[in-house]
Design an enzyme around this catalytic site. Structure first.
Site, PDB file in Angstrom:
ATOM      1  N   ASP A   3       0.866  -1.178   0.000  1.00 30.13           N
ATOM      2  CA  ASP A   3       0.000   0.000   0.000  1.00 30.13           C
ATOM      3  C   ASP A   3       0.903   1.228   0.000  1.00 30.13           C
ATOM      4  O   ASP A   3       1.716   1.416   0.916  1.00 30.13           O
ATOM      5  CB  ASP A   3      -0.898   0.013   1.243  1.00 30.13           C
ATOM      6  CG  ASP A   3      -1.921  -1.108   1.236  1.00 30.13           C
ATOM      7  OD1 ASP A   3      -2.261  -1.590   0.131  1.00 30.13           O
ATOM      8  OD2 ASP A   3      -2.384  -1.505   2.310  1.00 30.13           O
ATOM      9  N   ASP A   5     -13.812  -5.306  -3.586  1.00 33.27           N
ATOM     10  CA  ASP A   5     -13.725  -5.150  -2.132  1.00 33.27           C
ATOM     11  C   ASP A   5     -15.101  -5.484  -1.559  1.00 33.27           C
ATOM     12  O   ASP A   5     -16.066  -4.755  -1.778  1.00 33.27           O
ATOM     13  CB  ASP A   5     -13.337  -3.717  -1.764  1.00 33.27           C
ATOM     14  CG  ASP A   5     -11.907  -3.382  -2.172  1.00 33.27           C
ATOM     15  OD1 ASP A   5     -11.169  -4.297  -2.565  1.00 33.27           O
ATOM     16  OD2 ASP A   5     -11.545  -2.193  -2.107  1.00 33.27           O
TER      17      ASP A   5
END
Length: 283
Positions: free
Chosen positions: A11, A130
């Site tokens: 990330d 997601d």
């Protein structure tokens, strides 16, 4: 049987690797290029960069990270975050990534996936799903305009329907799990395959950063619904979790972040463990 892939995920925020729980309380986890070289040396099959604060103004930051990484490592690289246009995809591919991961834009305009796959090829288009298990009292964002079936009748089946028998269903989320959409994650993944996506990057938002293991039921459901590869993400805390996602969850690849970043386990250890359990991997 094809070898299962092990994929570290970085990330990236403002050019640095960060990690938190459920995308909150982020802490610095190092330089992305140095992390990439480390995982390349360890034998990672692929690498994912997620630009979690992507914006048009900051796009040059991740393009620079991608270009520097592509110069130093040779494993396939997937980049996601803030991709809104075909030009964004072109810029990332030109910078050196192999695949792009698209989440919010796929939800706002599912036909974008068809356009992207026709322009660049399905092999480089990943749709990031997601998903969050639907619970009583969950609130949802207003419907996207295309949910007016007069505009998109072929997407009608993706609308979320909660069964009366209590069977689990998962809704789509965007913006790092902060915004819930009235869309069925499993049906949406199938539609993205039909529109040309070459891979599904599936993250359980209930499990992300928790280290309690993948949502196996969710992973298996989507893996059995689509025919394209599924990358399981969200919740890895042990090597056994990796095995569970690949075997019980039927995923084609397993993605993890913090267990690799903080050297709890190495990619090599992971593959050796999986091989000892009969899971086909590349050593």
């Amino acid at each position: 049987m094809l070898a299962k892939r092990i994929i570290p995920c970085l990330d990236v925020k403002d050019g640095r690797v960060v990690k938190g729980v459920n995308f909150q309380n982020l802490i610095d986890a190092g330089d992305p290029v140095e992390n990439a070289k480390f995982y390349d040396e360890q034998g990672a099959d692929e690498l994912v960069f997620l630009d979690i604060t992507a914006s048009h103004e900051k796009r040059k930051t991740i393009l620079d990270v991608v270009a520097r990484t592509a110069d130093d490592v040779f494993m396939p690289l997937t980049v996601g975050g803030g991709i809104k246009s075909l030009e964004d995809i072109r810029d990332l591919l030109n910078a050196g990534c192999d695949k792009v991961s698209i989440n919010t834009t796929a939800v706002r305009n599912p036909y974008f996936i068809r356009q992207a796959s026709e322009r660049f090829g399905s092999q480089c288009i990943v749709v990031a799903v997601d998903a969050k298990r639907v619970v009583a009292g969950m609130t949802f964002e207003p419907d996207e305009p295309w949910l007016n079936w007069l505009n998109a009748p072929d997407l009608k089946e993706t609308r979320l329907k909660v069964p009366s028998n209590g069977s689990p269903v998962w809704a789509l989320s965007t913006h790092g799990g902060r915004k819930m959409r009235r869309l069925d994650a499993v049906r949406f993944a199938k539609k993205m395959e039909e529109f040309g996506a070459g891979e599904i990057l599936l993250t359980s938002m209930d499990r992300d950063g928790t280290k309690i293991g993948f949502d196996i039921e969710l992973t298996r459901k989507i893996a059995e619904t689509v025919t394209i590869p599924v990358v399981a993400s969200g919740g890895v805390g042990t090597l056994e979790h990796m095995r569970e996602g690949l075997v019980e969850g039927k995923a084609d690849a397993a993605l993890a972040a913090s267990i690799f970043h903080y050297r709890e386990y190495s990619v090599k250890e992971t593959k050796e463990y999986l091989k000892s359990k009969g899971v086909p991997v590349r050593l």
